[in-house]
Design a protein around this motif. Structure first.
Motif, PDB file in Angstrom:
ATOM      1  N   LEU A  68     -23.400 -15.665  16.025  1.00  0.00           N
ATOM      2  CA  LEU A  68     -24.670 -14.959  16.068  1.00  0.00           C
ATOM      3  C   LEU A  68     -25.181 -14.758  14.639  1.00  0.00           C
ATOM      4  O   LEU A  68     -24.434 -14.323  13.755  1.00  0.00           O
ATOM      5  CB  LEU A  68     -24.508 -13.607  16.749  1.00  0.00           C
ATOM      6  CG  LEU A  68     -24.225 -13.636  18.254  1.00  0.00           C
ATOM      7  CD1 LEU A  68     -23.962 -12.223  18.750  1.00  0.00           C
ATOM      8  CD2 LEU A  68     -25.394 -14.227  18.996  1.00  0.00           C
TER       9      LEU A  68
ATOM     10  N   SER B  89     -18.398 -21.234  20.662  1.00  0.00           N
ATOM     11  CA  SER B  89     -19.845 -21.007  20.680  1.00  0.00           C
ATOM     12  C   SER B  89     -20.349 -20.776  19.246  1.00  0.00           C
ATOM     13  O   SER B  89     -19.590 -20.331  18.384  1.00  0.00           O
ATOM     14  CB  SER B  89     -20.175 -19.811  21.563  1.00  0.00           C
ATOM     15  OG  SER B  89     -19.571 -18.666  21.051  1.00  0.00           O
TER      16      SER B  89
ATOM     17  N   GLN C 145     -27.951 -12.788  13.865  1.00  0.00           N
ATOM     18  CA  GLN C 145     -28.273 -11.375  13.734  1.00  0.00           C
ATOM     19  C   GLN C 145     -28.059 -10.696  15.073  1.00  0.00           C
ATOM     20  O   GLN C 145     -28.276 -11.298  16.110  1.00  0.00           O
ATOM     21  CB  GLN C 145     -29.731 -11.181  13.317  1.00  0.00           C
ATOM     22  CG  GLN C 145     -30.051 -11.701  11.950  1.00  0.00           C
ATOM     23  CD  GLN C 145     -31.526 -11.530  11.646  1.00  0.00           C
ATOM     24  OE1 GLN C 145     -32.277 -11.025  12.453  1.00  0.00           O
ATOM     25  NE2 GLN C 145     -31.933 -11.952  10.453  1.00  0.00           N
ATOM     26  N   ASP C 146     -27.708  -9.451  15.051  1.00  0.00           N
ATOM     27  CA  ASP C 146     -27.569  -8.669  16.273  1.00  0.00           C
ATOM     28  C   ASP C 146     -28.892  -7.938  16.493  1.00  0.00           C
ATOM     29  O   ASP C 146     -29.183  -6.954  15.818  1.00  0.00           O
ATOM     30  CB  ASP C 146     -26.418  -7.686  16.144  1.00  0.00           C
ATOM     31  CG  ASP C 146     -26.073  -7.066  17.489  1.00  0.00           C
ATOM     32  OD1 ASP C 146     -26.642  -7.520  18.510  1.00  0.00           O
ATOM     33  OD2 ASP C 146     -25.224  -6.154  17.539  1.00  0.00           O
TER      34      ASP C 146
END
Length: 137
Positions: A124, A121, A126-127
């Motif tokens: 990310l 995948s 940003q969290d």
């Protein structure tokens, strides 16, 4: 167990082919005694008995004066029993096919298993939970 079963079937064939005689004693028109045997038997009830006859005799020969009579029926199988042995033949093609199915299975050709490329995948960026400090409690 097999020998007892075989012996009992042999006796069944023997006794069914010999034939039997059923003698019935009638007194005043009612059956008093019956007896089975290999030959006709003389049965009586203790009263005077004038006639003995077989079932194949005609009914017109009966005397009206007698009160007792013996009727004999001969029971015998009309057919001669012919025992036959079964002949079995060994089929090589069937034996090879049976061995191939039970030992090696039905599907002798291997099928290819589909392979898939490893999919990862995207990372990310940003969290958002930590960035805005909003947590569900």
């Amino acid at each position: 167990m097999k020998t007892i079963f075989s012996i009992s079937l042999a006796f069944l064939v023997l006794f069914s082919s010999i034939g039997m005689a059923k003698t019935t004693h009638f007194c005043m028109g009612h059956a008093m005694k019956s007896d089975f045997g290999f030959s006709p038997k003389h049965l009586d009830c203790g009263m005077a008995m004038d006639m003995d006859h077989e079932e194949s005799d005609s009914k017109s020969e009966k005397s009206t004066q007698s009160c007792c009579e013996n009727i004999t029926e001969h029971l015998q199988v009309d057919e001669d029993v012919q025992l036959e042995k079964n002949h079995y033949s060994f089929n090589v093609v069937f034996a090879v096919a049976l061995a191939q199915v039970f030992i090696f299975g039905l599907d002798s050709v291997e099928t290819e298993q589909p392979t898939f490329a490893l999919y990862t995948s995207p990372p990310l960026i940003q969290d958002f939970h930590v960035l805005f400090e909003q947590f569900l409690i």
